[in-house]
Design a protein around this motif. Structure first.
Motif, PDB file in Angstrom:
ATOM      1  N   ASP A   1       1.073  -1.094   0.490  1.00  0.00           N
ATOM      2  CA  ASP A   1      -0.075  -0.177   0.286  1.00  0.00           C
ATOM      3  C   ASP A   1       0.488   1.092  -0.239  1.00  0.00           C
ATOM      4  O   ASP A   1       2.429   1.278  -0.034  1.00  0.00           O
TER       5      ASP A   1
ATOM      6  N   ARG B   1       0.005  -6.338   1.474  1.00  0.00           N
ATOM      7  CA  ARG B   1      -1.210  -6.523   1.523  1.00  0.00           C
ATOM      8  C   ARG B   1      -1.780  -6.853   0.536  1.00  0.00           C
ATOM      9  O   ARG B   1      -1.743  -7.207  -0.400  1.00  0.00           O
TER      10      ARG B   1
ATOM     11  N   ARG C   1       3.017  -0.957   3.323  1.00  0.00           N
ATOM     12  CA  ARG C   1       3.029  -2.567   4.261  1.00  0.00           C
ATOM     13  C   ARG C   1       2.119  -3.842   3.072  1.00  0.00           C
ATOM     14  O   ARG C   1       1.344  -3.553   2.258  1.00  0.00           O
TER      15      ARG C   1
END
Length: 453
Positions: free
Chosen positions: A181, A187, A185
């Motif tokens: 993202d 995802r 991070r």
């Protein structure tokens, strides 16, 4: 006259660290020394791979080649994985098992190299396709997260990347795609994927790592990382404690805030059942940058625990670059914070950590507004200050301190003297002195023979 070995710490840096301080350049030197040590460890591991069974060795050679390609293509990105603290404990364990013929255990450990190589390669922006295997019901990708699977241990996994998307394929299961993202991070819309939780707001993001199979296990009975990923509420609780601890660390002094740059991850621990109201923390020599800790009762205890453990990490890194003593491992010294005799190195580590705590609690006692919190901080400061003072003579009198060790211990003593002012309110030193003397009396009754006080 001989010159100082390149890459070691200067006398000024040793004195700075002995005072439990360290500017950005000094802390970077500690990290650089540990990174060099990590590269040597990985070389030892790679050289041991031919000792594995042929199929596992061939697969590991494929993973090693991908890892080296990632490091060549984008060193800084790849080294986020190579230098990740838990990569060190995994590599130590795996190399040991390979060189001692640990068989199936070594093969299980070696399988983690696939996830590690994939994580480094995707961070480096490479396209690739490799094979690995399931371990303990998961496919772990260090610094990214882990995929839960119903596939059996040793079952095949394919990891592939194209145009920044990572895909995980397992037999009889739908493929899982991962993308970062905007915050970096990783995802996925698939509920089987568990991304690592990040603690933000400090000088660098810190991972709350409840997933990596390289997590070290403390030696004390009953202390272990949970086998499951933390529940959302547990992760949220850690985030709250972290947010509240950061201003306390800043209040605790510039050095306490600055050394957070050394912290890469916190490994949550389960508390023993009989100590559910307690707090445990530790570090592992092979996992520089990681602190293992149970959820503390409040933010002040988290801040104090991090202060304590980061001193152990700093001192271990100092010893790698500049040996401070040549004392033996015999446990014969009294330490007022432990009921058992300590080896000299353990005594030095404990005194160093408690010296930093004495300063931390003094700063909180002077800066907090709540009267009750100030009293608690003065009590903790007084106890730590007197505990360190009780063992400094033994440290300074040690015959096998190196020249660097004398510089370091002298700086500790200077810092200890500085912390005597301002003095705590009347009564705190009296109670702390009684505590230390009682601890000495009890210890002598149990261990006086063949030990040193």
């Amino acid at each position: 006259m001989t010159g100082r070995v390149a890459g070691t710490l200067s006398t000024a840096q040793l004195a700075e660290l002995g005072r439990t301080e360290g500017d950005a350049a000094t802390l970077a030197a500690l990290s650089a020394g540990q990174h060099t040590r990590r590269l040597l460890l990985l070389r030892v591991l790679f050289d041991a791979i031919p000792a594995a069974p042929p199929e596992a060795a061939a697969r590991a050679a494929e993973h090693t080649a991908l890892l080296e390609s990632a490091e060549h293509a984008a060193p800084e990105a790849a080294r986020r994985v190579l230098f990740y603290p838990l990569t060190g404990t995994w590599a130590e364990r795996c190399a040991h098992r390979l060189t001692t013929g640990a068989g199936a255990a070594a093969v299980r450990d070696l399988a983690h190299l696939g996830g590690l190589a994939a994580a480094a390669a995707i961070r480096a922006g490479l396209d690739f396709r490799i094979r690995t295997t399931v371990t303990a019901g998961r496919v772990a990708l260090p610094t990214l997260g882990a995929l839960n699977t119903a596939s059996p241990d040793g079952g095949p996994v394919e990891l592939s990347a194209h145009a920044g998307r990572l895909t995980v394929r397992l037999p009889d299961e739908a493929p899982v795609s991962l993308r970062p993202d905007p915050a970096g991070r990783w995802r996925s819309g698939d509920p089987r994927w568990i991304g690592l939780h990040t603690l933000d707001g400090g000088p660098r993001p810190v991972l709350l790592d409840d997933l990596d199979p390289g997590r070290p296990v403390p030696r004390q009975a009953g202390q272990a990382p949970p086998a499951h990923a933390l529940r959302p509420a547990e992760r949220a609780h850690w985030s709250g404690l972290w947010r509240e601890a950061l201003p306390l660390l800043r209040l605790g002094g510039a050095a306490r805030a600055a050394e957070l740059t050394l912290l890469n991850c916190i490994v949550p621990l389960l508390r023993p059942a009989e100590e559910q109201q307690g707090h445990i923390s530790s570090t592992s020599p092979g996992a520089f940058g990681a602190v293992l800790a149970s959820a503390p009762p409040n933010a002040a205890q988290l801040a104090a625990g991090l202060t304590h453990e980061l001193q152990h990490a700093k001192l271990a890194a100092v010893g790698t670059l500049n040996p401070l003593h040549h004392e033996g491992p015999r446990a014969r010294h009294w330490a007022p914070w432990r009921p058992d005799p300590r080896p000299f190195d353990g005594l030095l580590h404990g005194a160093y950590a408690h010296l930093a705590l004495a300063g931390f609690w003094q700063r909180l006692a002077l800066g907090l507004r709540d009267p009750g919190a100030r009293e608690t901080a003065w009590a903790a400061h007084s106890r730590c200050q007197l505990q360190v003072g009780a063992v400094l003579p033994a440290l300074r009198a040690a015959r096998r301190l190196t020249d660097d060790g004398r510089v370091f211990v002298r700086a500790m003593a200077e810092r200890h003297e500085q912390l005597g002012s301002p003095a705590p309110p009347e009564g705190h030193l009296v109670r702390a002195r009684a505590y230390v003397e009682t601890a000495r009396t009890v210890w002598l009754r149990e261990h006086a023979r063949d030990t040193v006080t």
